[in-house]
Design an enzyme around this catalytic site. Sequence first.
Site, PDB file in Angstrom:
ATOM      1  N   ARG B 119     -13.525  27.715  34.654  1.00 48.78           N
ATOM      2  CA  ARG B 119     -13.337  28.585  33.481  1.00 48.78           C
ATOM      3  C   ARG B 119     -14.650  29.193  33.014  1.00 48.78           C
ATOM      4  O   ARG B 119     -14.645  30.170  32.291  1.00 48.78           O
ATOM      5  CB  ARG B 119     -12.749  27.778  32.330  1.00 48.78           C
ATOM      6  CG  ARG B 119     -11.380  27.183  32.607  1.00 48.78           C
ATOM      7  CD  ARG B 119     -10.812  26.611  31.311  1.00 48.78           C
ATOM      8  NE  ARG B 119      -9.481  26.053  31.506  1.00 48.78           N
ATOM      9  CZ  ARG B 119      -9.224  24.764  31.603  1.00 48.78           C
ATOM     10  NH1 ARG B 119     -10.204  23.894  31.518  1.00 48.78           N
ATOM     11  NH2 ARG B 119      -7.994  24.341  31.774  1.00 48.78           N
ATOM     12  N   LYS B 232      -7.417  10.441  41.151  1.00 51.96           N
ATOM     13  CA  LYS B 232      -6.795   9.511  40.216  1.00 51.96           C
ATOM     14  C   LYS B 232      -7.260   9.862  38.797  1.00 51.96           C
ATOM     15  O   LYS B 232      -8.310  10.493  38.666  1.00 51.96           O
ATOM     16  CB  LYS B 232      -7.156   8.079  40.578  1.00 51.96           C
ATOM     17  CG  LYS B 232      -8.538   7.631  40.095  1.00 51.96           C
ATOM     18  CD  LYS B 232      -8.737   6.168  40.313  1.00 51.96           C
ATOM     19  CE  LYS B 232     -10.046   5.701  39.750  1.00 51.96           C
ATOM     20  NZ  LYS B 232     -10.158   5.667  38.311  1.00 51.96           N
ATOM     21  N   HIS B 262     -11.061   6.472  45.597  1.00 49.17           N
ATOM     22  CA  HIS B 262     -12.304   6.510  46.375  1.00 49.17           C
ATOM     23  C   HIS B 262     -12.726   5.129  46.877  1.00 49.17           C
ATOM     24  O   HIS B 262     -13.506   5.029  47.823  1.00 49.17           O
ATOM     25  CB  HIS B 262     -13.428   7.159  45.573  1.00 49.17           C
ATOM     26  CG  HIS B 262     -13.962   6.319  44.465  1.00 49.17           C
ATOM     27  ND1 HIS B 262     -13.478   6.389  43.197  1.00 49.17           N
ATOM     28  CD2 HIS B 262     -14.939   5.381  44.457  1.00 49.17           C
ATOM     29  CE1 HIS B 262     -14.133   5.531  42.437  1.00 49.17           C
ATOM     30  NE2 HIS B 262     -15.026   4.907  43.169  1.00 49.17           N
ATOM     31  N   LYS B 266     -14.765   3.439  50.862  1.00 45.29           N
ATOM     32  CA  LYS B 266     -16.021   2.694  50.959  1.00 45.29           C
ATOM     33  C   LYS B 266     -16.095   1.948  52.285  1.00 45.29           C
ATOM     34  O   LYS B 266     -15.092   1.455  52.796  1.00 45.29           O
ATOM     35  CB  LYS B 266     -16.133   1.703  49.795  1.00 45.29           C
ATOM     36  CG  LYS B 266     -16.430   2.393  48.465  1.00 45.29           C
ATOM     37  CD  LYS B 266     -16.578   1.394  47.348  1.00 45.29           C
ATOM     38  CE  LYS B 266     -16.909   2.088  46.043  1.00 45.29           C
ATOM     39  NZ  LYS B 266     -18.266   2.632  46.006  1.00 45.29           N
ATOM     40  N   GLU B 300     -18.424  -3.789  36.307  1.00 47.33           N
ATOM     41  CA  GLU B 300     -19.357  -2.704  36.007  1.00 47.33           C
ATOM     42  C   GLU B 300     -20.268  -3.136  34.874  1.00 47.33           C
ATOM     43  O   GLU B 300     -19.804  -3.768  33.909  1.00 47.33           O
ATOM     44  CB  GLU B 300     -18.592  -1.449  35.586  1.00 47.33           C
ATOM     45  CG  GLU B 300     -17.808  -0.804  36.701  1.00 47.33           C
ATOM     46  CD  GLU B 300     -17.305   0.560  36.272  1.00 47.33           C
ATOM     47  OE1 GLU B 300     -16.569   0.623  35.273  1.00 47.33           O
ATOM     48  OE2 GLU B 300     -17.677   1.560  36.922  1.00 47.33           O
ATOM     49  N   ASP B 319      -7.337   2.449  34.554  1.00 45.96           N
ATOM     50  CA  ASP B 319      -8.510   2.990  35.248  1.00 45.96           C
ATOM     51  C   ASP B 319      -8.813   2.233  36.536  1.00 45.96           C
ATOM     52  O   ASP B 319      -9.243   2.822  37.525  1.00 45.96           O
ATOM     53  CB  ASP B 319      -9.722   2.931  34.304  1.00 45.96           C
ATOM     54  CG  ASP B 319     -10.851   3.827  34.759  1.00 45.96           C
ATOM     55  OD1 ASP B 319     -10.563   4.821  35.450  1.00 45.96           O
ATOM     56  OD2 ASP B 319     -12.018   3.542  34.444  1.00 45.96           O
ATOM     57  N   HIS B 324      -7.666   0.684  42.089  1.00 41.96           N
ATOM     58  CA  HIS B 324      -8.655   0.005  42.929  1.00 41.96           C
ATOM     59  C   HIS B 324      -8.253  -1.438  43.246  1.00 41.96           C
ATOM     60  O   HIS B 324      -8.259  -1.875  44.391  1.00 41.96           O
ATOM     61  CB  HIS B 324     -10.017  -0.029  42.242  1.00 41.96           C
ATOM     62  CG  HIS B 324     -10.574   1.321  41.923  1.00 41.96           C
ATOM     63  ND1 HIS B 324     -10.275   2.441  42.647  1.00 41.96           N
ATOM     64  CD2 HIS B 324     -11.415   1.726  40.949  1.00 41.96           C
ATOM     65  CE1 HIS B 324     -10.911   3.479  42.128  1.00 41.96           C
ATOM     66  NE2 HIS B 324     -11.613   3.071  41.088  1.00 41.96           N
ATOM     67  N   LYS B 424     -15.856  -3.577  31.938  1.00 35.92           N
ATOM     68  CA  LYS B 424     -17.094  -2.841  31.679  1.00 35.92           C
ATOM     69  C   LYS B 424     -18.038  -3.718  30.887  1.00 35.92           C
ATOM     70  O   LYS B 424     -17.624  -4.656  30.223  1.00 35.92           O
ATOM     71  CB  LYS B 424     -16.777  -1.559  30.916  1.00 35.92           C
ATOM     72  CG  LYS B 424     -16.037  -0.548  31.780  1.00 35.92           C
ATOM     73  CD  LYS B 424     -16.060   0.821  31.166  1.00 35.92           C
ATOM     74  CE  LYS B 424     -15.479   1.855  32.125  1.00 35.92           C
ATOM     75  NZ  LYS B 424     -16.291   2.068  33.323  1.00 35.92           N
TER      76      LYS B 424
END
Lengths: 424, 573
Positions: B119, B232, B262, B266, B300, B319, B324, B424
């Site tokens: 955009r 995703k 993703h 890996k 993480e 998430d 995953h 997290k």
Amino acid sequence: MTAGPVTPAAPPRPGEPVLRWRSRAHSIEEVEGELARIWAQTNFQVDMNGDQVNDERHVAARTSVMNLVVIARRPEVGERTAAIIQMLTGRHPSRTTIVQPADPDGPSWLDALIVAHCVMPRADAPETCAETIHLTCGGEAGRHLDAIIAPLLIHDLPVTIWWPEDPPFGTPPANDLLATADRLVVDGSGWRGTGLTQLVKMAAAADRFPIAISDFALLRQSRWREAIAAIFDIPDFLPYLRHIRRIAVTYGVRDDFGAETTNIVKPLYHAAWIGSRLGMQVTKPLGAMHVGGPRRPTGRQSALANPSAGLGASLRMDRTDVSVVIRPVVSEMPAGTTLRVELLADWRGSELRADVTAEQEAVHVRVWQDGVHALERGFNAPRRTDIDLLAEAIEAGGRDPVAVGTLALAAELVGDGAAAGAAV
Amino acid sequence: MTETATPKRRRTSTQPDSPSIAPETAPDKTPHPAPRPKDAPRTAKDLRLAHLAKRKPSPRTDVNPLREGLRLERVPDPCTLVLFGCTGDLARRKVIPALYQLWRTNLLPHEFSIVALGRRPFDDESLRAEYRKSLESYSRVLPLDEAAWRSFAQRVRYMRGDFDDPAAFDRLVTILDAIDNEQGNRAEGRGNHLYYLATQPSAFAEIVGQLGRVGLDHEHHDGGWRRIVIEKPFGHDLNSAIRLNREVGKVFRESQVYRIDHYLGKETVRNLLVFRFGNGIFEPIWNRRHIDHIQITVAESIGVENRGSFYEETGASRDFLQNHLLQLMSLVAMEPPATFDADALRDEKVKVIRAIGELTGDEIRTNVVRGQYGKGWVAAQPVQGYRQEPEVDPESETETYVAARFEVDDWRWSGVPFYLRTGKRLPKRASEIAIQFKEVPHRLFRDSSTDPDPNLLAIRIQPDEGIMLRFGAKLPGLGIDVRSVTMDFTYGSAFTVDSPDAYETLILDALLGDASLFTRADEVEGAWARVTPIIETWADEPAPDFPNYEAGTWGPEAADELLARDGRKWRRI
């Protein structure tokens, strides 16, 4: 001569092999002793920070992939191969023995330089080290290379013999060595003359010994094969593949008379690869061409003795004859370099013509269907270095059926013509 | 000699029109037909079929025999990648660096273009300049290869447009037609297109619908493939995933759709298949008889960074757990596929997901733990709590941590718990799969001063990708003392060649038409079917006592209790 660990002057950089050990020996027992000393080192001293204080670097792995034996008759060949192998230290940590026979008529002697190079993949990672033994042997010892090499092999690891010059196929020393090997690495495009005599002998060795053979001449052409195969990935063109009528390979020569001394192993491999993948049989081996078609050799002259006008052969696929033409063209490219591969196919009255050429960084494909331009593609594929080729050769596991088939058909294409061709 | 000669003299009974005398059946030299076997042909049609059956089988005409044994990576067909959301974070950090790297290593076709759709008011040159900046930050190989960058940049064209503007898609058709004519793999200019949706999920259905409206989904019988890559999260619960699948399915066939997770690209995850099915020694013990339990951790150390509003909508379950973690679990637990093609692989993964028992009400309260981080210390730095992050509701009930105990109800895994956790602001960034084996049945060295731990196989996904096997070894000395030691394989040390980034692997696979590492519609819906009840149950529960773990710790205490109840504990990573 210092014997033992070498402390690098500058901090090592990731990915670059660094000399860490250097010592000499004059007998196999002494070489074994030096190798044991290297293995006993759990850490090497190195100034990591450039602060003139040596830090200890942990060594993670040594010689864990294979035994690599290089037979180099000339010192410069030995040095070149050693440099290539060093670049693979991190990727294929191997025990390398570079053997250089010398002075076969003098008394027996042996001189060995043992070096170890280490590579750290990252600044914070343990190093991977590999040792290289440069062996020069003279007199009777030089005629029994297998007896010298056998005690230096790490047990249970595969043995690869890299013979960068013309291997003396069929001789007892070569046979003894090949009997100990799992893989033979050669470069057929570097052999003397047309290279065809050696090629036939190598095919015989492949039959006799259970070894896998990796020929740089064939590996180098993978970008051509990729491009040619890609033509027939297109569903519209695939049916033509089993109706090929003609395979023509053009290669470069220095001048009008260069064909007689130009190595044509690479151009021949192109035709042999296509023929073998398509299950073709040789009906007429290569013979010198003249205007109007292949000419039969006369008298004792080799069929391949005069390839100046090109060589022609016939293959058969199912019930169809396929003509093979390998012809020289004066070119500034290195002699023996493939310049063009042309395929002509005829299926249900429709004609497909493919023209494949290459340059430094790319291979180009052009296809015409019934005279109409139907495809033009480029493949980004730079020429590969000897480091890439050696890496591919030693990464391959077992016999590659494509290489086996290509070599066998190439030898059949040469046929008896190689006997007299030994002179060229 | 006779063995080979005899059959030549003997006529076979499959040739009844020319009866022969078999020597052993004609002592009196009187001709008579050889006895007819029961399966001998009786009619002309039978004869023809028998003749055909005896012929050497024809080579398959739909297979390219020249392709066999080529060691080079197969280069995709000439194609154009249409990148939706070209100025977004994902495009700059992952997609463009991956494409540049593929280009640099000659793994993209010579005739390759990128049409970048966004955009913002860019033109070709300014977008290229932006991408160059991105590459200087995010390319995994630096400095940039100038020649490769120049030729790559020439292939990037910018097209400004809104995803809900039909005129933009009409213009896209024109642009693609022009590119196809320039570089099409056929003179007719029917090019190959990969549509990459690196946009907000809310734009997926709109873009797919517009592509269908202008006919950019149509594949041509003589080439000209059309594929779509969807990032995703694919839906935010079961119903929305079904709806989105339905919307996508109205336009694209399932074989054209590549849903990216993703993690599947890996190196270690791909190696998991090689490790399990390329080695003979592990598969025989990969079952309930030898394995005590399995832990899968995706930790993480970062917080939500600039994605507060996105994370408020998703949380750890959407998430990471739904995609995953369940993908990793299915790869660990799946049966060996019959072949290594996309559908065979995905069939086996779907079976695992379907075999995961659906948790309900009390089971969810017992077997699933959620958490949210408060302020704390990570890597010697003070960090704020989740509720203090930008764009986050100060009373947020979004979970930043989830741990779950699942079981796979099948013959191989019955009774083996799979403990999954992700969060997290945990102490470190680490992802691994730990296979905890059972203790030896008879403790021969019970008097040993140090009891060895049971064997453990840890597959590290990041960082330090590799595999570690723990086993007991005798301590040097006169006694028989046993201690656990490890055998460690690290990709970084064993191979100094860099592993490709997951996005490089996945984008190349999509261009080559290999969907093995992409999730299929039924996988996505199966995973949502396991996670949606958890999310719905939480929504009906009273507000949780958040925050319930300090940043820089390994999650809430309840997560430890989840394992402690079974007499186990989380592996220290």
